[in-house]
Design a protein around this motif. Structure first.
Motif, PDB file in Angstrom:
ATOM      1  N   PHE A  77      30.187   4.430   9.436  1.00 10.45           N
ATOM      2  CA  PHE A  77      30.817   3.244  10.494  1.00 10.45           C
ATOM      3  C   PHE A  77      29.873   2.242  10.453  1.00 10.45           C
ATOM      4  CE2 PHE A  77      29.510   7.373  12.499  1.00 10.45           C
ATOM      5  CZ  PHE A  77      28.125   6.842  13.005  1.00 10.45           C
ATOM      6  N   MET A  78      29.574   1.426  11.487  1.00  8.64           N
ATOM      7  CA  MET A  78      28.690   0.443  11.698  1.00  8.64           C
ATOM      8  C   MET A  78      27.649   0.455  12.694  1.00  8.64           C
ATOM      9  SD  MET A  78      29.662  -3.787  11.353  1.00  8.64           S
ATOM     10  CE  MET A  78      30.368  -3.947  12.937  1.00  8.64           C
ATOM     11  N   TYR A  79      26.625   0.232  12.467  1.00  5.39           N
ATOM     12  CA  TYR A  79      25.405  -0.213  13.614  1.00  5.39           C
ATOM     13  C   TYR A  79      25.232  -1.481  13.563  1.00  5.39           C
ATOM     14  CZ  TYR A  79      24.421   4.886  13.144  1.00  5.39           C
ATOM     15  OH  TYR A  79      24.633   6.551  13.108  1.00  5.39           O
ATOM     16  N   TYR A  80      25.202  -2.000  14.493  1.00  9.98           N
ATOM     17  CA  TYR A  80      24.733  -3.611  14.835  1.00  9.98           C
ATOM     18  C   TYR A  80      23.769  -3.734  15.981  1.00  9.98           C
ATOM     19  CZ  TYR A  80      28.012  -3.663  18.634  1.00  9.98           C
ATOM     20  OH  TYR A  80      28.962  -3.558  19.862  1.00  9.98           O
ATOM     21  N   ASP A  81      22.888  -4.765  16.038  1.00  6.91           N
ATOM     22  CA  ASP A  81      21.977  -5.269  16.976  1.00  6.91           C
ATOM     23  C   ASP A  81      22.621  -6.146  18.118  1.00  6.91           C
ATOM     24  OD1 ASP A  81      19.926  -6.487  18.337  1.00  6.91           O
ATOM     25  OD2 ASP A  81      18.670  -6.963  16.647  1.00  6.91           O
ATOM     26  N   LYS A  82      22.821  -5.450  19.245  1.00 10.29           N
ATOM     27  CA  LYS A  82      23.629  -6.143  20.460  1.00 10.29           C
ATOM     28  C   LYS A  82      22.828  -7.394  20.718  1.00 10.29           C
ATOM     29  CE  LYS A  82      24.650  -3.053  23.631  1.00 10.29           C
ATOM     30  NZ  LYS A  82      24.415  -1.700  24.449  1.00 10.29           N
ATOM     31  N   ARG A  83      21.629  -7.587  20.380  1.00 10.29           N
ATOM     32  CA  ARG A  83      21.214  -8.874  20.726  1.00 10.29           C
ATOM     33  C   ARG A  83      21.837 -10.141  19.656  1.00 10.29           C
ATOM     34  NH1 ARG A  83      15.002  -6.945  20.218  1.00 10.29           N
ATOM     35  NH2 ARG A  83      16.125  -6.117  18.258  1.00 10.29           N
ATOM     36  N   VAL A  84      22.408  -9.725  18.636  1.00 12.63           N
ATOM     37  CA  VAL A  84      22.939 -10.733  17.632  1.00 12.63           C
ATOM     38  C   VAL A  84      24.391 -10.937  17.743  1.00 12.63           C
ATOM     39  CG1 VAL A  84      22.996 -11.488  15.264  1.00 12.63           C
ATOM     40  CG2 VAL A  84      20.906 -10.162  16.247  1.00 12.63           C
ATOM     41  N   TYR A 119      21.331   7.800  12.794  1.00 11.05           N
ATOM     42  CA  TYR A 119      21.249   7.394  14.258  1.00 11.05           C
ATOM     43  C   TYR A 119      19.780   7.329  14.861  1.00 11.05           C
ATOM     44  CZ  TYR A 119      21.900   7.155  19.380  1.00 11.05           C
ATOM     45  OH  TYR A 119      21.769   6.734  20.666  1.00 11.05           O
ATOM     46  N   LYS A 120      19.265   8.134  14.754  1.00 11.56           N
ATOM     47  CA  LYS A 120      17.836   7.986  15.122  1.00 11.56           C
ATOM     48  C   LYS A 120      17.048   7.106  14.711  1.00 11.56           C
ATOM     49  CE  LYS A 120      13.825  11.045  16.156  1.00 11.56           C
ATOM     50  NZ  LYS A 120      12.655  10.267  15.616  1.00 11.56           N
ATOM     51  N   SER A 121      17.173   6.958  13.506  1.00  6.05           N
ATOM     52  CA  SER A 121      16.327   5.752  12.596  1.00  6.05           C
ATOM     53  C   SER A 121      16.839   4.377  13.147  1.00  6.05           C
ATOM     54  CB  SER A 121      16.462   5.932  11.036  1.00  6.05           C
ATOM     55  OG  SER A 121      16.062   6.932  10.466  1.00  6.05           O
ATOM     56  N   VAL A 122      18.003   4.402  13.328  1.00  7.00           N
ATOM     57  CA  VAL A 122      18.527   3.202  14.093  1.00  7.00           C
ATOM     58  C   VAL A 122      18.008   2.749  15.256  1.00  7.00           C
ATOM     59  CG1 VAL A 122      20.506   1.832  14.881  1.00  7.00           C
ATOM     60  CG2 VAL A 122      20.489   2.983  12.486  1.00  7.00           C
ATOM     61  N   VAL A 123      17.958   3.898  16.435  1.00  6.59           N
ATOM     62  CA  VAL A 123      17.481   3.665  17.624  1.00  6.59           C
ATOM     63  C   VAL A 123      15.827   3.439  17.604  1.00  6.59           C
ATOM     64  CG1 VAL A 123      16.850   5.048  19.741  1.00  6.59           C
ATOM     65  CG2 VAL A 123      19.026   5.212  18.618  1.00  6.59           C
ATOM     66  N   ASP A 124      15.167   4.147  16.521  1.00  7.95           N
ATOM     67  CA  ASP A 124      13.648   4.026  16.267  1.00  7.95           C
ATOM     68  C   ASP A 124      13.301   2.216  16.098  1.00  7.95           C
ATOM     69  OD1 ASP A 124      13.098   6.326  16.927  1.00  7.95           O
ATOM     70  OD2 ASP A 124      12.956   7.139  14.717  1.00  7.95           O
ATOM     71  N   ALA A 125      14.371   1.918  14.793  1.00  8.67           N
ATOM     72  CA  ALA A 125      14.378   0.466  14.801  1.00  8.67           C
ATOM     73  C   ALA A 125      14.476  -0.561  15.575  1.00  8.67           C
ATOM     74  CB  ALA A 125      15.231   0.338  13.316  1.00  8.67           C
ATOM     75  N   LEU A 126      15.528  -0.348  16.462  1.00 12.38           N
ATOM     76  CA  LEU A 126      16.024  -1.299  17.576  1.00 12.38           C
ATOM     77  C   LEU A 126      15.854  -1.174  18.665  1.00 12.38           C
ATOM     78  CD1 LEU A 126      19.786  -2.086  16.119  1.00 12.38           C
ATOM     79  CD2 LEU A 126      17.645  -3.476  15.938  1.00 12.38           C
ATOM     80  N   GLN A 176      16.981   1.801  22.016  1.00 10.56           N
ATOM     81  CA  GLN A 176      18.141   2.411  22.498  1.00 10.56           C
ATOM     82  C   GLN A 176      19.054   1.230  23.012  1.00 10.56           C
ATOM     83  OE1 GLN A 176      19.297   6.085  22.386  1.00 10.56           O
ATOM     84  NE2 GLN A 176      20.968   4.693  22.368  1.00 10.56           N
ATOM     85  N   GLU A 177      18.376   0.509  23.693  1.00  9.59           N
ATOM     86  CA  GLU A 177      19.306  -0.601  24.588  1.00  9.59           C
ATOM     87  C   GLU A 177      19.780  -1.557  23.727  1.00  9.59           C
ATOM     88  OE1 GLU A 177      14.839  -1.898  24.111  1.00  9.59           O
ATOM     89  OE2 GLU A 177      16.068  -0.008  24.556  1.00  9.59           O
ATOM     90  N   ASN A 178      19.448  -1.711  22.411  1.00  9.75           N
ATOM     91  CA  ASN A 178      19.773  -2.764  21.585  1.00  9.75           C
ATOM     92  C   ASN A 178      21.029  -2.182  20.442  1.00  9.75           C
ATOM     93  OD1 ASN A 178      18.117  -5.004  22.778  1.00  9.75           O
ATOM     94  ND2 ASN A 178      16.535  -3.973  21.714  1.00  9.75           N
TER      95      ASN A 178
END
Length: 416
Positions: free
Chosen positions: A162-169, A269-276, A278-280
């Motif tokens: 599916f898709m992960y995205y930066d909520k700030r963008v 998922y964990k890598s995405v959270v580490d990168a962005l 959790q809140e983003n």
């Protein structure tokens, strides 16, 4: 891990077990009978294999919890369980190598069904067990454990992207449209990765072995105007300065701004959270895109992990009942609570966005990854086409020709 590229209710399933399920007959793919017979009191020893995480005390020892519950639910059976470790992805090797000595019940990745059947290592299910599977799972998930119109396992979790995205963008509304996203930020899609490549062509009516992925005679239909239209879209997509071929990109590139959206699965998922942070982190089903004025839906490949029964089991009736129990709503809920294993059972209510999006993707925005033997001819031409589009050797002038060549390659029998 990604597909082959890398390797419902409790009452319904419980009733199956309590009514004795049905006896297996025959050899490879031995089918459970539709008859429910009264089970006599008996003693039995069953061997059960699962991933080590399911037996970890630190993670709640899910398997022991379910085996204890199964015994409690069946006082008419005096059971002894022998447990062993077998990751789902290794079942093809560990079970199929010596079916006669393998576990009575085991977990496996659905793309291994053909190999397990060839080795006489997987039993066909039937009766109320299959009725419960069909009642409590969406059609795509049921298709993942269906081969030649027969069901060969109890699914308990899905496998898709599916898709992960930066909520700030991007906003949640932005994430519904690939074209909108490309206007606001940088999108990373693995165009040169065959496991993702098909999603854009299937969006416009292209098919792999028929609409449900099971018609071997239909072959792969990635040709004609419908496919050429997608090729032309992808040519423009690759040239968009806000697009990046994300094949091989890690989730860390979300953190440094290389991309603002990444297509991947639950394993990242964990890598995405580490990168962005959790809140983003935003999570969404694959988006739609505008193809010649028409909104079409990207559709991810989907598979599953399932619980299988060895047709060589000396206690086949109990083995089928146990498989149904381990895939029941209650067992899937326990799996989720203890280990965050995302359920396939659509009657269960999950609270986190990751689980909601994976389940929604499989139900609404996915096609089953075909198990047909001819599927092996799809991967290389798809990868090559993606790489050529990225390289710019596929142009609007030769799009139709290149598309037909790809389709022909996908339908050409492999050299023996």
């Amino acid at each position: 891990m990604e597909g082959t590229m890398k390797s419902k209710k409790l009452a319904a399933l419980g009733l199956t077990a309590l009514m004795g399920v049905s006896a297996l007959t025959g050899c490879a793919g031995g089918k459970t009978s539709d008859k429910n017979t009264k089970t006599e009191s008996k003693e039995a020893t069953l061997t059960v294999w699962s991933p080590s995480e399911d037996q970890s005390e630190e993670q709640g020892n899910w398997l022991k919890k379910e085996l204890d519950a199964f015994q409690q639910a069946h006082p008419e059976w005096k059971l002894t369980f022998n447990t062993g470790v077998c990751p789902e992805g290794d079942a093809k090797n560990l079970v199929a190598s010596d079916p006669g000595a393998a576990a009575d019940v085991f977990m496996y990745a659905n793309d291994q069904i053909p190999d397990l059947l060839k080795a006489n290592a997987l039993a066909e299910l039937g009766g109320s067990t299959v009725e419960a599977i069909k009642k409590n799972n969406d059609a795509t998930t049921v298709s993942t454990v269906t081969y030649n119109n027969s069901v060969y396992g109890v699914p308990f979790t899905g496998n898709t992207w599916f898709m992960y995205y930066d909520k700030r963008v991007f906003s949640a509304d932005d994430a519904k449209s690939l074209d909108t996203m490309l206007k606001k930020g940088k999108v990373g899609f693995p165009l040169s990765n065959s496991w993702y490549f098909a999603s854009t062509y299937v969006a416009n009516g292209c098919t792999l072995f028929g609409k449900d992925g099971t018609d071997g005679k239909a072959g792969i239909d990635f040709g004609g105007d419908k496919a050429t239209a997608v090729t032309n879209y992808l040519i423009d997509l690759a040239k968009n300065p806000n697009f990046k071929d994300a094949n091989g990109l890690s989730a860390s590139t979300l953190g440094d701004g290389t991309i603002n959206a990444l297509f991947s699965g639950s394993w990242d998922y964990k890598s995405v959270v580490d990168a962005l942070g959790q809140e983003n982190v935003g999570i969404a089903v694959p988006p739609k895109f505008n193809l010649n004025g028409k909104e079409v839906q990207m559709k991810a490949f989907a598979g599953s992990k399932a619980i299988g029964v060895n047709p060589n089991s000396k206690n086949s009736e109990i083995a089928v009942a146990l498989a149904a129990f381990l895939g029941s709503s209650k067992a899937q809920q326990d799996h989720y609570d203890l280990r965050k294993v995302i359920p396939s059972d659509t009657t269960l209510k999950v609270s986190d966005d990751l689980s909601k999006v994976q389940m929604s993707t499989i139900e609404n925005c996915a096609i089953v990854q075909p198990l047909q033997s001819g599927m092996g001819q799809y991967w290389t031409p798809a990868e090559s086409m993606g790489k050529e589009i990225i390289a710019g050797t596929v142009t609007h002038d030769n799009a139709a020709e290149k598309t037909e060549s790809m389709n022909k390659a996908m339908n050409t029998a492999a050299v023996q």
